[in-house]
Write a protein that holds these residues in place. Structure first.
Motif, PDB file in Angstrom:
ATOM      1  N   ARG A 106       0.831  -1.366  -0.054  1.00 20.17           N
ATOM      2  CA  ARG A 106       0.146   0.156  -0.148  1.00 20.17           C
ATOM      3  C   ARG A 106       0.663   1.238   0.010  1.00 20.17           C
ATOM      4  N   ARG A 107       1.952   0.951   0.430  1.00 10.68           N
ATOM      5  CA  ARG A 107       2.689   2.282   0.614  1.00 10.68           C
ATOM      6  C   ARG A 107       4.045   2.642  -0.513  1.00 10.68           C
ATOM      7  N   PHE A 108       4.158   3.870  -0.865  1.00 10.11           N
ATOM      8  CA  PHE A 108       5.084   4.234  -1.915  1.00 10.11           C
ATOM      9  C   PHE A 108       6.310   3.502  -2.045  1.00 10.11           C
ATOM     10  N   ASP A 109       6.977   3.449  -0.614  1.00  8.85           N
ATOM     11  CA  ASP A 109       8.385   2.877  -0.362  1.00  8.85           C
ATOM     12  C   ASP A 109       8.248   1.327  -0.564  1.00  8.85           C
ATOM     13  N   ASP A 110       7.297   0.804  -0.085  1.00  7.18           N
ATOM     14  CA  ASP A 110       7.080  -0.578  -0.349  1.00  7.18           C
ATOM     15  C   ASP A 110       7.126  -1.084  -1.684  1.00  7.18           C
ATOM     16  N   PHE A 111       5.965  -0.408  -2.461  1.00 14.96           N
ATOM     17  CA  PHE A 111       6.153  -0.529  -3.961  1.00 14.96           C
ATOM     18  C   PHE A 111       7.569  -0.509  -4.612  1.00 14.96           C
ATOM     19  N   ALA A 112       8.179   0.635  -4.201  1.00 13.79           N
ATOM     20  CA  ALA A 112       9.470   0.912  -4.734  1.00 13.79           C
ATOM     21  C   ALA A 112      10.447  -0.134  -4.438  1.00 13.79           C
ATOM     22  N   GLU A 113      10.356  -0.714  -3.204  1.00 18.78           N
ATOM     23  CA  GLU A 113      11.226  -1.723  -2.861  1.00 18.78           C
ATOM     24  C   GLU A 113      10.885  -3.047  -3.402  1.00 18.78           C
ATOM     25  N   SER A 114       9.880  -3.348  -3.701  1.00 20.58           N
ATOM     26  CA  SER A 114       9.315  -4.896  -4.074  1.00 20.58           C
ATOM     27  C   SER A 114       9.374  -4.859  -5.577  1.00 20.58           C
ATOM     28  N   LEU A 115       9.274  -3.631  -6.353  1.00 20.81           N
ATOM     29  CA  LEU A 115       9.278  -3.581  -7.660  1.00 20.81           C
ATOM     30  C   LEU A 115      10.768  -3.185  -8.342  1.00 20.81           C
ATOM     31  N   ARG A 116      11.711  -2.415  -7.273  1.00 20.46           N
ATOM     32  CA  ARG A 116      12.766  -2.000  -7.705  1.00 20.46           C
ATOM     33  C   ARG A 116      12.575  -1.181  -8.728  1.00 20.46           C
ATOM     34  N   ILE A 117      11.693  -0.180  -8.667  1.00 17.46           N
ATOM     35  CA  ILE A 117      11.219   0.483  -9.882  1.00 17.46           C
ATOM     36  C   ILE A 117      11.674   2.183  -9.313  1.00 17.46           C
ATOM     37  N   GLY A 118      12.416   2.948 -10.302  1.00 18.66           N
ATOM     38  CA  GLY A 118      12.433   4.338 -10.091  1.00 18.66           C
ATOM     39  C   GLY A 118      11.445   4.936  -9.615  1.00 18.66           C
ATOM     40  N   ARG A 119      11.791   6.158  -8.848  1.00 17.40           N
ATOM     41  CA  ARG A 119      10.600   6.760  -7.877  1.00 17.40           C
ATOM     42  C   ARG A 119       9.917   7.764  -8.876  1.00 17.40           C
ATOM     43  N   ASN A 120      10.503   8.115  -9.738  1.00 19.78           N
ATOM     44  CA  ASN A 120       9.934   8.918 -10.778  1.00 19.78           C
ATOM     45  C   ASN A 120       8.852   8.206 -11.703  1.00 19.78           C
ATOM     46  N   VAL A 121       9.391   6.975 -11.956  1.00 21.87           N
ATOM     47  CA  VAL A 121       8.179   6.138 -12.526  1.00 21.87           C
ATOM     48  C   VAL A 121       7.196   5.479 -11.961  1.00 21.87           C
ATOM     49  N   LEU A 122       7.549   5.100 -10.686  1.00 24.52           N
ATOM     50  CA  LEU A 122       6.428   4.932  -9.795  1.00 24.52           C
ATOM     51  C   LEU A 122       5.580   5.719  -9.485  1.00 24.52           C
ATOM     52  N   THR A 123       5.837   7.030  -9.214  1.00 21.45           N
ATOM     53  CA  THR A 123       4.913   8.082  -9.204  1.00 21.45           C
ATOM     54  C   THR A 123       3.938   8.220 -10.237  1.00 21.45           C
ATOM     55  N   GLN A 124       4.496   8.162 -11.540  1.00 21.21           N
ATOM     56  CA  GLN A 124       3.753   8.297 -12.777  1.00 21.21           C
ATOM     57  C   GLN A 124       2.436   7.351 -12.493  1.00 21.21           C
ATOM     58  N   ARG A 125       2.908   6.185 -12.381  1.00 24.34           N
ATOM     59  CA  ARG A 125       2.201   4.835 -12.513  1.00 24.34           C
ATOM     60  C   ARG A 125       1.210   4.939 -11.416  1.00 24.34           C
TER      61      ARG A 125
END
Length: 172
Positions: free
Chosen positions: A40-59
């Motif tokens: 549910r949380r931004f940092d958890d999405f970023a960590e589990s997907l290993r995705i750039g913060r800017n790309v994750l923010t857009q998605r």
């Protein structure tokens, strides 16, 4: 290097094309997958997907904008949000499970599927099945044909009605 211009499908008279337009890229269904797994949380999405913060923010912003996720505050100072699946987002679950079933059959190695779904109601390991909404028989390619639906644009109806894909059964 010149960027490739993306063709928009949002207004095509096709639910598959409209869904592809919503997904847009490979990250979006993976973000939704993580949401179904309880992230549910931004940092958890970023960590589990290993995705750039800017790309994750857009998605995440796109999924909120399209109504699949809702941004809900969980902390005031500083303000932090969780991303919670909406009804529309939860309705995407069968799409992901169908992709998972196909991937388990055609892409998993000899060791088997990497993730197994367990149906909590009966306790069994399960997989997605696409069945007829009326008779509950499995939907097989050979047994289905496409027809123009009520949402098909009138301006395209005459031309489309003459296409073989809308007038004949599937070739076997």
């Amino acid at each position: 290097m010149a960027s490739v211009k993306r063709t928009p499908f949002a207004h095509w008279p096709c639910s598959v094309a409209r869904t592809v337009d919503l997904l847009g890229d490979w990250w979006t269904p993976l973000v939704l997958r993580e949401a179904f797994y309880g992230v549910r949380r931004f940092d958890d999405f970023a960590e589990s997907l290993r995705i750039g913060r800017n790309v994750l923010t857009q998605r995440l912003n796109r999924l909120v904008e399209e109504g699949l996720l809702e941004k809900v505050p969980y902390q005031e100072r500083p303000v932090r949000h969780e991303y919670v699946l909406t009804e529309k987002g939860r309705d995407f679950f069968p799409v992901l499970t169908a992709m998972m079933r196909w991937g388990d059959k055609w892409m998993a190695g000899d060791e088997g599927p990497p993730i197994v779904l367990r149906h909590e109601t009966c306790g069994h390991a399960t997989r997605a099945e696409v069945v007829c909404a009326e008779c509950h028989e499995p939907l097989e390619y050979e047994d289905v044909r496409a027809e123009l639906g009520p949402g098909f644009p009138d301006r395209l109806r005459e031309r489309a009605a003459q296409l073989p894909r809308f007038t004949h059964s599937n070739p076997h």
